[in-house]
Design a protein around this motif. Structure first.
Motif, PDB file in Angstrom:
ATOM      1  N   ALA A   7      71.536  82.746  27.036  1.00  0.00           N
ATOM      2  CA  ALA A   7      72.542  82.754  25.966  1.00  0.00           C
ATOM      3  C   ALA A   7      73.362  84.040  25.998  1.00  0.00           C
ATOM      4  CB  ALA A   7      71.873  82.574  24.607  1.00  0.00           C
ATOM      5  N   LEU A   8      72.720  85.132  26.360  1.00  0.00           N
ATOM      6  CA  LEU A   8      73.455  86.388  26.485  1.00  0.00           C
ATOM      7  C   LEU A   8      74.454  86.315  27.636  1.00  0.00           C
ATOM      8  CD1 LEU A   8      73.231  89.145  24.925  1.00  0.00           C
ATOM      9  CD2 LEU A   8      72.079  89.995  26.966  1.00  0.00           C
ATOM     10  N   ARG A   9      74.064  85.696  28.732  1.00  0.00           N
ATOM     11  CA  ARG A   9      74.999  85.499  29.844  1.00  0.00           C
ATOM     12  C   ARG A   9      76.159  84.611  29.401  1.00  0.00           C
ATOM     13  NH1 ARG A   9      71.744  83.478  34.934  1.00  0.00           N
ATOM     14  NH2 ARG A   9      73.755  83.865  35.956  1.00  0.00           N
ATOM     15  N   ASP A  52      70.786  92.452  18.485  1.00  0.00           N
ATOM     16  CA  ASP A  52      70.871  93.831  18.965  1.00  0.00           C
ATOM     17  C   ASP A  52      71.316  93.876  20.425  1.00  0.00           C
ATOM     18  OD1 ASP A  52      70.079  94.768  16.502  1.00  0.00           O
ATOM     19  OD2 ASP A  52      67.981  95.059  17.070  1.00  0.00           O
ATOM     20  N   ARG A  53      70.814  92.945  21.229  1.00  0.00           N
ATOM     21  CA  ARG A  53      71.222  92.895  22.639  1.00  0.00           C
ATOM     22  C   ARG A  53      72.702  92.516  22.765  1.00  0.00           C
ATOM     23  NH1 ARG A  53      67.661  89.537  26.616  1.00  0.00           N
ATOM     24  NH2 ARG A  53      69.110  90.596  28.030  1.00  0.00           N
ATOM     25  N   THR A  55      77.366  93.271  25.202  1.00  0.00           N
ATOM     26  CA  THR A  55      78.603  92.494  25.236  1.00  0.00           C
ATOM     27  C   THR A  55      79.614  93.104  24.283  1.00  0.00           C
ATOM     28  OG1 THR A  55      78.295  90.904  23.418  1.00  0.00           O
ATOM     29  CG2 THR A  55      77.100  90.454  25.469  1.00  0.00           C
ATOM     30  N   GLN A  56      80.810  92.541  24.291  1.00  0.00           N
ATOM     31  CA  GLN A  56      81.866  92.972  23.376  1.00  0.00           C
ATOM     32  C   GLN A  56      81.907  92.133  22.108  1.00  0.00           C
ATOM     33  OE1 GLN A  56      83.860  95.747  24.070  1.00  0.00           O
ATOM     34  NE2 GLN A  56      82.314  95.930  25.693  1.00  0.00           N
ATOM     35  N   ALA A  57      81.051  91.128  22.013  1.00  0.00           N
ATOM     36  CA  ALA A  57      81.061  90.228  20.856  1.00  0.00           C
ATOM     37  C   ALA A  57      80.279  90.824  19.695  1.00  0.00           C
ATOM     38  CB  ALA A  57      80.473  88.875  21.236  1.00  0.00           C
ATOM     39  N   GLU A  58      80.594  90.349  18.505  1.00  0.00           N
ATOM     40  CA  GLU A  58      79.861  90.760  17.310  1.00  0.00           C
ATOM     41  C   GLU A  58      78.885  89.646  16.932  1.00  0.00           C
ATOM     42  OE1 GLU A  58      78.440  93.035  14.295  1.00  0.00           O
ATOM     43  OE2 GLU A  58      79.874  93.644  15.857  1.00  0.00           O
ATOM     44  N   PRO A  59      77.582  89.924  16.905  1.00  0.00           N
ATOM     45  CA  PRO A  59      76.628  88.884  16.516  1.00  0.00           C
ATOM     46  C   PRO A  59      76.690  88.597  15.024  1.00  0.00           C
ATOM     47  CG  PRO A  59      75.487  90.963  16.809  1.00  0.00           C
ATOM     48  CD  PRO A  59      76.913  91.197  17.219  1.00  0.00           C
ATOM     49  N   VAL A  60      76.484  87.335  14.685  1.00  0.00           N
ATOM     50  CA  VAL A  60      76.441  86.904  13.292  1.00  0.00           C
ATOM     51  C   VAL A  60      74.982  86.623  12.953  1.00  0.00           C
ATOM     52  CG1 VAL A  60      77.266  85.239  11.596  1.00  0.00           C
ATOM     53  CG2 VAL A  60      78.721  85.882  13.541  1.00  0.00           C
TER      54      VAL A  60
END
Length: 236
Positions: A178-180, A210-211, A216-221
């Motif tokens: 999912a991170l990829r 946190d990862r 990445t450049q994304a903001e986790p929700v």
């Protein structure tokens, strides 16, 4: 008001935009994490990603109560129109095809790598994800149940404001894949789903968030079932 999303547990999502509601994969009855019920959740449009019971869920009952049209793949669409289900306002679409539901959203079916069998054992066709464009221009990619696949990069070229990705592993992508996917899609924000509903898909959502921030450049929700998130738009 901006477009917003409410996570209702597992893979069930409720979007609100300009006073209209799009409900995705409405597995509420029997969902131990459900934050609403089939008797009360609003819907102006219902999307079903595939035939498994934890996704098609209460779609028939909610469609009958609300009168909302239902979008699914062609095979599920035909099944929903059979006497046992008895729906009439059904759009059995195919992957790569889209339709504008005036005043609600444009919905395009995307590829997903998973299985699909309906609760009665009927073949449910190929599973799908959704590229949803709301009237204010907000673009959401709900990958639904899927493995990682390289064409996620092409979906990302659409300019995704919010990506919604499974992280549970076992049945779908796990946290690493999912991170990829986040890296390939490059969304502004990303929301994890399909985890912690059952023991087999238990994951540490905070650790994954946190990862995302670090790698990445994304903001986790980070949501608990029942919470809302106002979707920020990408610049430009």
């Amino acid at each position: 008001m901006s477009t917003r999303v409410r996570w209702l547990g597992h893979s069930c999502l409720l979007f609100e935009s300009d006073g209209r509601h799009v409900l995705v994969d409405p597995f509420l009855t029997g969902n131990p994490k459900a934050a609403d019920s089939a008797d009360t959740v609003p819907a102006d449009l219902i999307l079903i990603s595939h035939g498994h019971g934890d996704h098609i869920g209460d779609a028939v009952a909610i469609a009958k109560r609300t009168g909302a049209p239902v979008v699914a793949n062609y095979e599920i669409g035909e099944w929903l129109k059979e006497p046992g289900q008895g729906l009439t306002d059904v759009h059995g679409m195919q992957h790569g095809g889209g339709r504008l539901f005036e005043g609600i959203a444009r919905v395009k079916l995307t590829v997903a790598f998973h299985g699909s069998v309906l609760p009665d054992g009927t073949y449910g066709g190929n599973p799908c994800g959704f590229l949803i464009t709301f009237p204010d221009g907000t673009k959401v990619y709900d990958a639904a149940d899927t493995a990682l696949f390289s064409d996620m990069r092409l979906i990302g070229e659409e300019g995704i404001d919010l990506a919604i990705l499974p992280i549970g592993d076992y049945y779908t992508m796990g946290p690493d894949d999912a991170l990829r996917a986040v890296t390939m899609i490059a969304p502004k924000s990303v929301l994890p789903i399909h985890f912690n509903t059952f023991d087999a898909i238990a994951q540490d959502g905070k650790a994954w968030a946190d990862r995302v921030r670090r790698e990445t450049q994304a903001e986790p929700v980070e949501l608990e079932p029942g919470q809302w998130f106002d979707i920020p738009r990408r610049p430009g």
